[in-house]
Design a protein around this motif. Structure first.
Motif, short mmCIF file in Angstrom:
data_model
loop_
_atom_site.label_atom_id
_atom_site.label_comp_id
_atom_site.label_asym_id
_atom_site.label_seq_id
_atom_site.Cartn_x
_atom_site.Cartn_y
_atom_site.Cartn_z
N MET A 64 0.84 -1.19 0.00
CA MET A 64 0.00 0.00 0.00
C MET A 64 0.89 1.25 0.00
SD MET A 64 -3.35 0.90 2.29
CE MET A 64 -2.72 0.10 3.73
N THR A 65 0.51 2.26 -0.81
CA THR A 65 1.31 3.51 -0.79
C THR A 65 1.21 4.16 0.58
OG1 THR A 65 -0.62 4.43 -1.87
CG2 THR A 65 1.38 4.24 -3.21
N PRO A 66 2.36 4.62 1.10
CA PRO A 66 2.33 5.19 2.44
C PRO A 66 1.59 6.53 2.48
CG PRO A 66 4.50 5.48 1.45
CD PRO A 66 3.69 4.65 0.51
N ILE A 67 1.11 6.88 3.66
CA ILE A 67 0.53 8.19 3.90
C ILE A 67 1.69 9.20 3.90
CG2 ILE A 67 -0.72 9.56 5.62
CD1 ILE A 67 -2.46 7.38 4.35
N THR A 68 1.46 10.40 3.37
CA THR A 68 2.57 11.36 3.32
C THR A 68 2.43 12.44 4.39
OG1 THR A 68 1.33 12.56 1.63
CG2 THR A 68 3.06 11.09 0.85
N MET A 69 3.60 12.83 4.95
CA MET A 69 3.61 13.83 6.01
C MET A 69 4.72 14.85 5.77
SD MET A 69 4.73 13.41 9.98
CE MET A 69 3.31 12.65 10.64
#
Ligand SMILES: Nc1ncnc2c1ncn2[C@@H]1O[C@H](COP(=O)(O)OP(=O)(O)OP(=O)(O)O)[C@@H](O)[C@H]1O
Ligand SMILES: [Mg+2]
Length: 453
Positions: A1-6
């Protein structure tokens, strides 16, 4: 899954490193900045889901950054981290839309736990979006979107009658997709090898109607300088679509009926009959039975056309289709206007579900198209919707009135409503509208809105 971006911002390199180490463990792609202005540029282009920022920084404070991010997209979660905790600034941050407010020195466990909750939230939202995208793909039929029972019945009827019909009457409220139904019938019929020839009966000058439909020969009337083929002949082996048939003059109705019965037409001014093989689809939002009772529509023509009648359900009767349609139009207009808009906030979605949609799908499409064009946000919010949707008193607009109020009048209505809510306090009104106080003052002046309006 593509990671959440921060995006992670702290002017103190040591503190920045500490935070990024703590957050490293989770399914998260972190980009770090020491300079808040550079960070903001990055946020506006890369659009992260979470922003964690220090409060006191040279150049731009965390509070100001929060303002700018909320203006850009209120669905981004902004977490403020500070060594200078005060209740006032915590309350201010939360009111401005911050997701959380954390004390320095940060406890790694608490930070991980808090950010973990936000990540889960974004992952869940992404999953819902995926499910909706799949649902939308399976709920499409010849360009029509719908997953409700009534639309399912409509699709199935189109499928059943398309191969066989000679004439069909499509009825339904304004903006419910009658033209799409006509095109679907054409596409699924053997006539698709011919032309789809539409004519809007409400837009034709009465004296030219017959020449439009049947054609004329040179000299048939003043101005007839050459022979002309009529739409019936154009539609030979194809479909003639008589839109707004309720507006066809009685004299033309008689001639149309004859052409349908005999399957032949005569150009005006000629005695020669030409055989045509034409399927006819007529559409109307009017009640033809009422028109028959009033003597403005021919009963025999009605029975001829209406051997098969298909009616399109109004949007109110289409349980569950609103979300699908919203999604469909958001995608359509994001592409058309080259915008990054992906959906609606929950609040905005709620406003839409409360509306009764007298203008049906066309009205919804106008609302979403307009919002997508005007808003720079990823998630369209209540402020992006036309003001009339927000005023309960005006929910029941007369059927057919589908044009939107002007942008100016919507802006004015929003300003007045924010000032009223804020008890004429300008800072509070500016906060409600998520604009700066200067912008608010400028706009109040522009619309000549005074305190107490
Ligand atoms: N089920 C649907 N899925 C996607 N788009 C739709 C759907 N129904 C209608 N639309 C869109 O809504 C708009 C209005 O549809 P259409 O012109 O077919 O309405 P109509 O019933 O002919 O209305 P009127 O009686 O006012 O002419 C069009 O832009 C059409 O593409
Ligand atoms: Mg129409």
């Amino acid at each position: 899954m593509t990671p959440i971006t921060m995006t992670l911002i702290d002017d103190n390199p040591a503190s920045l490193e500490l935070l990024s180490t703590v957050l490293n463990a989770v399914n998260l792609k972190v980009t770090c900045f020491e300079n808040p202005e550079t960070a903001l540029d990055h946020i506006l282009t890369d659009h992260p889901q979470i922003v964690v920022t220090d409060l006191m920084m040279p150049g731009m404070s965390g509070m100001e950054l929060l303002d700018r991010v909320m203006e850009f997209d209120p669905s981004i979660d902004v977490v403020l981290v500070t060594a200078h905790y005060t209740t006032e600034s915590a309350v201010e941050a939360i009111q401005k839309g911050a997701a959380d407010y954390i004390n320095k020195p940060v406890s790694p466990a608490i930070l991980r736990q808090k950010i973990g909750v936000l990540i889960e939230k974004h992952e869940a939202a992404r999953k819902t979006q995926e499910i909706e995208a799949n649902l939308a793909a399976s709920s499409e039929f010849e360009g029509m979107i719908g997953n409700s029972t009534s639309m399912g019945e409509l699709f199935s009827k189109i499928r059943r009658v398309a191969p066989h019909f000679r004439s069909i009457l499509v009825t339904g409220d304004t903006g419910t997709g009658k033209e799409l139904v006509a095109r679907a019938l054409f596409q699924m019929s053997p006539a698709r090898r011919g032309n789809f020839v539409p004519i809007n009966c409400s837009a034709v000058v009465e004296t030219l109607f017959e020449s439009e439909l049947f054609g004329h020969v040179r000299g048939a009337f003043t101005g007839a300088n050459a022979d002309k083929m009529g739409l019936f002949e154009h539609a030979h082996e194809g479909v003639l679509f008589l839109d707004e048939i309720g507006d066809m003059p009685l004299s033309t109705q008689a001639k149309l009926l004859r052409a349908l019965q005999n399957q032949e037409v005569q150009r005006l001014g000629s005695l020669q009959a030409r055989k045509v093989n034409v399927r006819v689809i007529a559409a109307t939002h009017q009640n033809l039975r009422d028109k028959i009772a009033r003597g403005t529509f021919r009963e025999d023509l009605f029975y001829r056309l209406g051997m098969v009648e298909i009616s399109t359900p109004s949007l109110r009767e289409r349980e569950g289709d609103l979300r699908l349609l919203v999604r469909h139009f958001v995608e359509k207009y994001a592409k058309l206007y080259d915008k990054r808009v992906q959906g609606l906030t929950n609040r905005a979605q709620m406003v839409l579900s409360r509306h009764t949609w007298p203008g049906n799908v066309r009205e919804l499409e106008n609302v979403i198209g307009h919002a997508a064009m005007m808003s720079p946000a990823t998630m369209l919010d209540v402020a992006d919707l036309p003001a009339y949707l927000l005023q309960p008193g005006t929910l029941a607009r007369p059927t057919g009135a589908t044009e939107l109020p002007s942008l100016e009048s919507q802006e004015k209505a929003l300003l007045v409503s924010a000032m009223t809510k804020a008890g004429d306090n300008q800072s509070e009104a500016a906060r409600i509208l998520r604009i700066s106080r200067d912008t608010l003052r400028y706009r109040l002046k522009k619309h000549d809105i005074k305190s107490g309006h």
